[in-house]
Design a protein around this motif. Structure first.
Motif, PDB file in Angstrom:
ATOM      1  N   VAL A  31       0.392   8.371  -1.682  1.00  0.00           N
ATOM      2  CA  VAL A  31       0.113   6.944  -1.758  1.00  0.00           C
ATOM      3  C   VAL A  31      -1.074   6.614  -0.855  1.00  0.00           C
ATOM      4  N   ARG A  32      -1.866   5.667  -1.257  1.00  0.00           N
ATOM      5  CA  ARG A  32      -3.031   5.276  -0.457  1.00  0.00           C
ATOM      6  C   ARG A  32      -2.597   4.708   0.890  1.00  0.00           C
ATOM      7  N   ASN A  33      -3.348   5.009   1.924  1.00  0.00           N
ATOM      8  CA  ASN A  33      -3.021   4.487   3.251  1.00  0.00           C
ATOM      9  C   ASN A  33      -3.086   2.962   3.305  1.00  0.00           C
ATOM     10  N   ASP A  34      -3.945   2.369   2.477  1.00  0.00           N
ATOM     11  CA  ASP A  34      -4.118   0.915   2.508  1.00  0.00           C
ATOM     12  C   ASP A  34      -3.248   0.185   1.494  1.00  0.00           C
ATOM     13  N   SER A  35      -2.275   0.897   0.903  1.00  0.00           N
ATOM     14  CA  SER A  35      -1.451   0.295  -0.156  1.00  0.00           C
ATOM     15  C   SER A  35      -0.314  -0.564   0.376  1.00  0.00           C
ATOM     16  N   GLY A  36       0.048  -0.370   1.640  1.00  0.00           N
ATOM     17  CA  GLY A  36       1.194  -1.076   2.194  1.00  0.00           C
ATOM     18  C   GLY A  36       2.524  -0.480   1.774  1.00  0.00           C
ATOM     19  N   VAL A  37       2.484   0.669   1.111  1.00  0.00           N
ATOM     20  CA  VAL A  37       3.700   1.331   0.635  1.00  0.00           C
ATOM     21  C   VAL A  37       4.080   2.460   1.596  1.00  0.00           C
ATOM     22  N   ASN A  38       5.338   2.475   2.001  1.00  0.00           N
ATOM     23  CA  ASN A  38       5.807   3.516   2.911  1.00  0.00           C
ATOM     24  C   ASN A  38       6.965   4.323   2.347  1.00  0.00           C
ATOM     25  N   THR A  39       7.593   3.829   1.290  1.00  0.00           N
ATOM     26  CA  THR A  39       8.721   4.530   0.682  1.00  0.00           C
ATOM     27  C   THR A  39       8.584   4.477  -0.835  1.00  0.00           C
ATOM     28  N   ILE A  40       9.270   5.366  -1.527  1.00  0.00           N
ATOM     29  CA  ILE A  40       9.187   5.400  -2.982  1.00  0.00           C
ATOM     30  C   ILE A  40       9.695   4.112  -3.632  1.00  0.00           C
ATOM     31  N   PRO A  41      10.813   3.495  -3.183  1.00  0.00           N
ATOM     32  CA  PRO A  41      11.239   2.234  -3.795  1.00  0.00           C
ATOM     33  C   PRO A  41      10.177   1.137  -3.731  1.00  0.00           C
TER      34      PRO A  41
END
Length: 345
Positions: free
Chosen positions: A125-135
């Motif tokens: 996942v992109r570092n700037d996506s704000g996503v840290n987990t799969i859900p």
């Protein structure tokens, strides 16, 4: 439409696709008086590239022209087999499971295990996506090559976390196209393999790897397959091909610098980068390849048939194929003639 009709349409599309694909072909030193062996390869780090770079098949099979054809994914390799354009091919276990299931029913058999996916395939996942987990991928744009092991692993990772393909936007892209889309900011995440994977990791992070999914019961492999027609007519050629693949596995284990140098020459990276990539995959010994856990031996097909049947079931559950093929389909498609002895000759 009948299965036969569907397969005819797929075959026709395959011929058209190959005509437009512009696949890279290495057919150096061809002799019109010799029959030609056509080998489909991919640029993931594997013993297959060591065999190609060292021209071992050219040396071991002097009565044949050796034609290497580069493909970007297992789906493309399947397309070439449907069009009867290949004798051998390197592709992942998910496209093999799809190829052996209806409606494709490709007449090829698994003859070697090139590698077991580890950290060399991953969901990044992109570092700037704000996503840290799969859900947290819900509603995000995720790219992967459809009908590949990465696609299979992505679907498994989503299902494991309570998501369906409809909960995200899936985009079908080949590895190099994934990198371009990533650099443009067109996608939020991607499931792909080396060497593209390492480029994504420079500005992204892993959410899960295929090594982790394997521990959860969803292993993926890179396999070598052979056309049934060739195997029936020339088993001695298949023996020679398997012996060279086993030789390459020994080089990976015993001469890692030589392995990295040969693979680097094929994929355009430094030997140092390739050495790091080889550490991320799982490369069996020839003895392990012929163990009950993997291919098995003549008269005793190994667990790889169960692995492929499980992949077929999962693909059917996900709506990727109409129905799962039964276990005997995969047991019949494991080429164990002469194993394990042929690998030690």
């Amino acid at each position: 439409m009948s299965t036969r009709g569907i397969r005819a349409l797929v075959a026709a599309a395959a011929v058209a696709t190959l005509a437009l694909a512009g696949c890279a072909v290495d057919n150096s030193g061809s002799d019109s008086d010799k029959p030609t062996l056509r080998l489909g390869y991919q640029t993931f780090p594997s013993g297959d590239l060591i065999v190609k770079n060292n021209r071992w098949l050219e040396e071991a099979l002097p009565d044949y022209n050796i034609k290497w054809v580069k493909f970007d994914s297992g789906a493309d390799v399947n397309t070439a087999f449907i069009a009867k354009e290949l004798d051998f091919g390197a592709l992942g276990s998910s496209p093999v499971a799809r190829g052996l299931s209806a409606p494709l029913n490709i007449p090829y058999s698994v003859a070697f295990v090139l590698d077991v996916a580890g950290d060399n395939e991953a969901l990044v996942v992109r570092n700037d996506s704000g996503v840290n987990t799969i859900p947290e991928l819900r509603g995000k744009r995720i790219a992967t090559p459809f009908a590949s092991t990465a696609h299979y692993s992505l679907l498994a990772a989503l299902a494991q976390n309570g998501l369906t393909p409809k909960d995200v936007t899936l985009i079908d892209l080949q590895p190099q196209a994934i990198l371009a889309a990533w650099e443009r900011g067109d996608i939020d995440a991607a499931y792909t393999w080396l060497p593209t994977l390492n480029d994504l990791r420079e500005t992204g992070r892993d959410l899960i790897t295929s090594r982790q999914l394997a521990k959860d019961g969803k292993p993926t492999l890179d396999l070598g397959v052979v056309a049934n027609e060739l195997a029936a007519a020339h088993p001695e050629v298949v023996d020679t091909w398997r012996q060279q693949q086993a030789r390459a596995l020994n080089v990976i284990a015993d001469e890692p610098d030589a392995a990295a140098k040969a693979i680097a020459a094929e994929i355009g990276l430094s030997p140092e980068d390739v050495a790091g990539q080889l550490k991320q995959g799982v490369y069996l010994t020839p003895a392990q390849v012929t163990s009950p856990e993997w291919l098995g031996s003549e008269g005793a097909v190994g667990n790889i048939a169960v692995n492929l049947a499980s992949a077929s079931e999962f693909l059917a559950q996900q709506g990727q194929i109409p129905t799962a093929a039964p276990l005997p389909t995969f047991q019949d498609a494991i080429y164990t003639l002469g194993l394990p002895g042929v690998l030690t000759e």
